[in-house]
Design an enzyme around this catalytic site. Structure first.
Site, PDB file in Angstrom:
ATOM      1  N   ASN A 194       0.947  -1.166  -0.096  1.00 36.67           N
ATOM      2  CA  ASN A 194       0.000   0.019   0.045  1.00 36.67           C
ATOM      3  C   ASN A 194       1.018   1.178  -0.041  1.00 36.67           C
ATOM      4  O   ASN A 194       1.613   1.395   1.165  1.00 36.67           O
ATOM      5  CB  ASN A 194      -0.788  -0.006   1.341  1.00 36.67           C
TER       6      ASN A 194
ATOM      7  N   CYS B 164      -5.278   6.335   8.105  1.00 34.00           N
ATOM      8  CA  CYS B 164      -4.701   5.393   6.963  1.00 34.00           C
ATOM      9  C   CYS B 164      -3.674   4.621   7.874  1.00 34.00           C
ATOM     10  O   CYS B 164      -2.477   5.080   8.368  1.00 34.00           O
ATOM     11  CB  CYS B 164      -3.995   6.051   5.696  1.00 34.00           C
TER      12      CYS B 164
ATOM     13  N   ASN C 114     -12.511   6.239   9.822  1.00 35.66           N
ATOM     14  CA  ASN C 114     -13.150   6.275   8.490  1.00 35.66           C
ATOM     15  C   ASN C 114     -14.132   5.027   8.226  1.00 35.66           C
ATOM     16  O   ASN C 114     -14.023   3.880   8.865  1.00 35.66           O
ATOM     17  CB  ASN C 114     -12.137   6.169   7.547  1.00 35.66           C
TER      18      ASN C 114
ATOM     19  N   GLU D 201     -10.898   1.054  -1.999  1.00 32.70           N
ATOM     20  CA  GLU D 201     -10.684   2.201  -1.285  1.00 32.70           C
ATOM     21  C   GLU D 201     -11.369   3.241  -2.239  1.00 32.70           C
ATOM     22  O   GLU D 201     -11.177   3.462  -3.091  1.00 32.70           O
ATOM     23  CB  GLU D 201      -9.220   2.413  -1.034  1.00 32.70           C
ATOM     24  N   ARG D 202     -12.089   3.966  -1.230  1.00 29.05           N
ATOM     25  CA  ARG D 202     -12.769   5.063  -1.767  1.00 29.05           C
ATOM     26  C   ARG D 202     -11.688   6.321  -2.244  1.00 29.05           C
ATOM     27  O   ARG D 202     -10.776   6.377  -1.496  1.00 29.05           O
ATOM     28  CB  ARG D 202     -13.601   5.996  -0.824  1.00 29.05           C
TER      29      ARG D 202
ATOM     30  N   CYS E 193      -4.578  -2.303   3.060  1.00 28.36           N
ATOM     31  CA  CYS E 193      -5.394  -1.108   3.677  1.00 28.36           C
ATOM     32  C   CYS E 193      -5.468  -1.400   5.164  1.00 28.36           C
ATOM     33  O   CYS E 193      -6.124  -2.238   5.539  1.00 28.36           O
ATOM     34  CB  CYS E 193      -6.892  -1.001   3.097  1.00 28.36           C
TER      35      CYS E 193
END
Length: 264
Positions: free
Chosen positions: A11, A70, A144, A195-196, A204
């Protein structure tokens, strides 16, 4: 302006060290830097700033939009601060849009981050993707939003080029990260994620934590619980304590420095 490229379980991120908060880039500038077609190419962008003398992670998605947190990105940021000599190894507090997170950053070993409390908001989520539908998914907040569904085989989710359709839509007014999870024979979990603001990513961190909580609920386990989760990019561990606080542990590496001026 010099940035640094790194990743946590593939990532990947571009980091900009900006302790004086002098380089708050626009959404369009961040999108150009993160573009895999014409920029450096990454899932996200991290400006390392400061708030009240504490490190601040100004995190942006691949499209330049703001994100609250994140889990992989903050571990890469911790690796940067310690390896570049801005912070001693050990416990490192970092401010985020989801509050202060505490990392344990040893040199040359996996990094842990206390992600804080996980909140289960619903268990009636429905996900449609590539002509298939899954029901009884979980709406879990890790600072989130996440929609987690369990599948027979993660390949069933298809190419994940487009965002899956998630219902009820009212649960996610600002969009959602969607995880597809498969139970493995060895008791571990396999995962894919859309992921948006990004698309499918190799891993993620917040999604890994959401998956761990969803798997605990799905199997009827009691907290505390521990899970090993395998996204396409590697292997991470999540420990959830009796109060639903999650600790995420895994690798984080810096790859190279890179020039950013041509993208601004």
């Amino acid at each position: 302006m010099i940035g640094t490229y790194g990743h946590g379980t593939e990532n990947d991120f571009v980091l900009l060290f900006d302790p004086e908060n002098q380089n708050e880039l626009t959404q369009a500038q961040v999108a150009r830097i993160c573009s895999r077609e014409s920029g450096i190419g990454s899932d996200g962008f991290i400006r390392i700033g400061k708030i009240s003398n504490r490190w601040f992670m100004d995190y942006r998605n691949n499209d330049g939009s703001l994100a609250e947190m994140c889990g992989n990105g903050i571990r890469v940021m911790g690796r940067y601060l310690v390896d570049r000599g801005y912070q001693n190894e050990g416990i490192v507090p970092i401010e985020t849009r989801d509050g202060i997170k505490y990392l344990n950053v040893p040199k040359g070993a996996d990094i842990s981050v206390n992600m804080g409390g996980l909140e289960v908001l619903a268990n009636n989520i429905e996900v449609e993707c590539n002509g298939m539908k899954w029901e009884s998914g979980y709406n879990i907040s890790v600072g989130n939003p996440h929609a987690v569904v369990f599948v027979e085989d993660v390949i069933d989710a298809g190419d994940l080029k487009s965002a899956p359709l998630v219902n009820p839509r009212s649960e996610y007014p600002d969009g959602v990260n969607v995880e597809f999870v498969e139970f493995m024979e060895n008791g571990e979990l396999k995962m894919r994620v859309h992921e948006r603001g990004v698309g499918e990513t190799r891993s993620c961190g917040t999604g890994i934590c959401a998956v761990a909580m969803a798997a605990t609920l799905k199997t009827g386990k009691k907290l505390p619980a521990k899970w090993v989760i395998n996204p396409p990019g590697g292997r991470l561990e999540v420990e959830i304590d009796a109060h639903s606080n999650a600790i995420l542990t895994g690798p984080a590496v810096l790859i190279r420095d890179c020039e950013l001026d041509s993208y601004l």
